[in-house]
Design an enzyme around this catalytic site. Sequence first.
Site, short mmCIF file in Angstrom:
data_model
loop_
_atom_site.label_atom_id
_atom_site.label_comp_id
_atom_site.label_asym_id
_atom_site.label_seq_id
_atom_site.Cartn_x
_atom_site.Cartn_y
_atom_site.Cartn_z
N ASP A 1 0.85 -1.18 0.00
CA ASP A 1 0.00 0.00 0.00
C ASP A 1 0.89 1.24 0.00
O ASP A 1 2.10 1.15 0.16
CB ASP A 1 -0.96 -0.01 1.18
CG ASP A 1 -0.25 -0.03 2.53
OD1 ASP A 1 0.97 0.16 2.56
OD2 ASP A 1 -0.93 -0.23 3.55
N ASP B 1 -8.14 -7.58 -0.17
CA ASP B 1 -7.31 -7.79 1.02
C ASP B 1 -8.11 -7.32 2.23
O ASP B 1 -9.01 -6.48 2.10
CB ASP B 1 -6.00 -6.99 0.94
CG ASP B 1 -6.19 -5.54 1.37
OD1 ASP B 1 -5.82 -5.20 2.50
OD2 ASP B 1 -6.75 -4.75 0.57
N CYS C 1 -13.38 -28.58 6.54
CA CYS C 1 -12.10 -27.91 6.24
C CYS C 1 -10.93 -28.90 6.25
O CYS C 1 -10.91 -29.85 7.04
CB CYS C 1 -11.86 -26.80 7.24
SG CYS C 1 -10.37 -25.84 6.93
N HIS D 1 -6.34 -21.35 10.03
CA HIS D 1 -7.67 -21.78 9.57
C HIS D 1 -8.38 -20.68 8.80
O HIS D 1 -8.92 -20.91 7.71
CB HIS D 1 -8.55 -22.22 10.74
CG HIS D 1 -9.98 -22.37 10.33
ND1 HIS D 1 -10.44 -23.49 9.67
CD2 HIS D 1 -11.03 -21.50 10.40
CE1 HIS D 1 -11.72 -23.32 9.38
NE2 HIS D 1 -12.10 -22.13 9.80
#
Length: 390
Positions: free
Chosen positions: A92, A272, A310, A354
């Site tokens: 950025d 993002d 997952c 996760h």
Amino acid sequence: MLQFDLLKTDPSSHARRGKLTLNHGVVQTPIFMPVGTYGTVKGVMPRSLHEMGAQIILGNTFHLWMRPGLDIMKGFGGLHQFEKWDKPILTDSGGFQVWSLGDMRKITEEGVTFASPVNGDKLFMSPEVSMQIQTILNSDIVMQLDECTPYETKGHLTTEAEARKSMEMSRRWAVRSKDEFARLENPNALFGIVQGGMFENLRQESLDALVEMDFPGYAIGGVSVGEPKEQMLQIMAHTPHRLPAHKPRYLMGVGTPEDLVQGVADGVDMFDCVMPTRNARNGTVFTRFGDLKLRNARHKNDPQPLDTSCTCHACAGTSGVSWDQGGREGFSRAYMHHLDRCGEMLGPMLTTIHNLHYYLNLMREVRESLDAGEFSQFRAQFKSDRARGV
């Protein structure tokens, strides 16, 4: 270097599938980019980022300028070698961090004067300085310096006149950023940033001016800065698909899983947000079936993994097999609850892995649905699954 190939579009929305080629590799879009403020995604080894499918990560110009400083960055030839990441990096401009300093900074046409939050030194950030820092960082995608238009200032909502003044300065700063980027012969790619607050007419003016400057790519800034969700969604619906179809589109700082899927439908290629990592450190876990608050006492004895579907290390261990496919190697919610209650370091490390895995896997599923021409069906199933709850 930047090449963007538009591979497929969705007839039911503005969603698109693309391939972005940069100096340090290829990025398949739509994509979520993990945030690595100080040259690291907090709590995650670079190897783990590779394993979970991260294709590009962020670095923060402002904070890396403060620490470790430009002399050290020069010695390593840039951020890639310093943090041992061999894939693309986006930095950025530092504008948002300067904006967030509030009364500690003074903005003029020339740039921003402020006191260093590290040691109190008087510093100056301008479009030229931002380009010089990002050139030393050698990031694949460089952002122009802009002024982040606030939703409200000192208790009152930003007026259209205030938003226009801010947007027009960002537009002039875009010209200066582009000129300095060219003077430095930076071999990477510079993105312009669309501003204009919550006013569609100002967004369109900003967009038109930036497109005329012919940047390699474009970002949508000034959202997720305190405005109601409805207004953020309004700007998401208005702006992305109006940007050039042959160039990448980046929505800055957004957001929840629902925001990402909606953003894709609105024509966004790149996202993002600190949400998956920050929330992980605070015990909030994103799953296919809704959000899970690990600190709730109901998880104290729960043998299930964080997300039964997952395959991340936290949920499936080393087997890579989800619970609902017969995998039983992952950590239980009871154990994760225990780690959080005890303040053990392993807890936020695992929840961060996760959450990032979930976000990156979500975007992989989005890309697959676009490849198969089934994005509308995917969106419906996604909404149904998330509404089901954990």
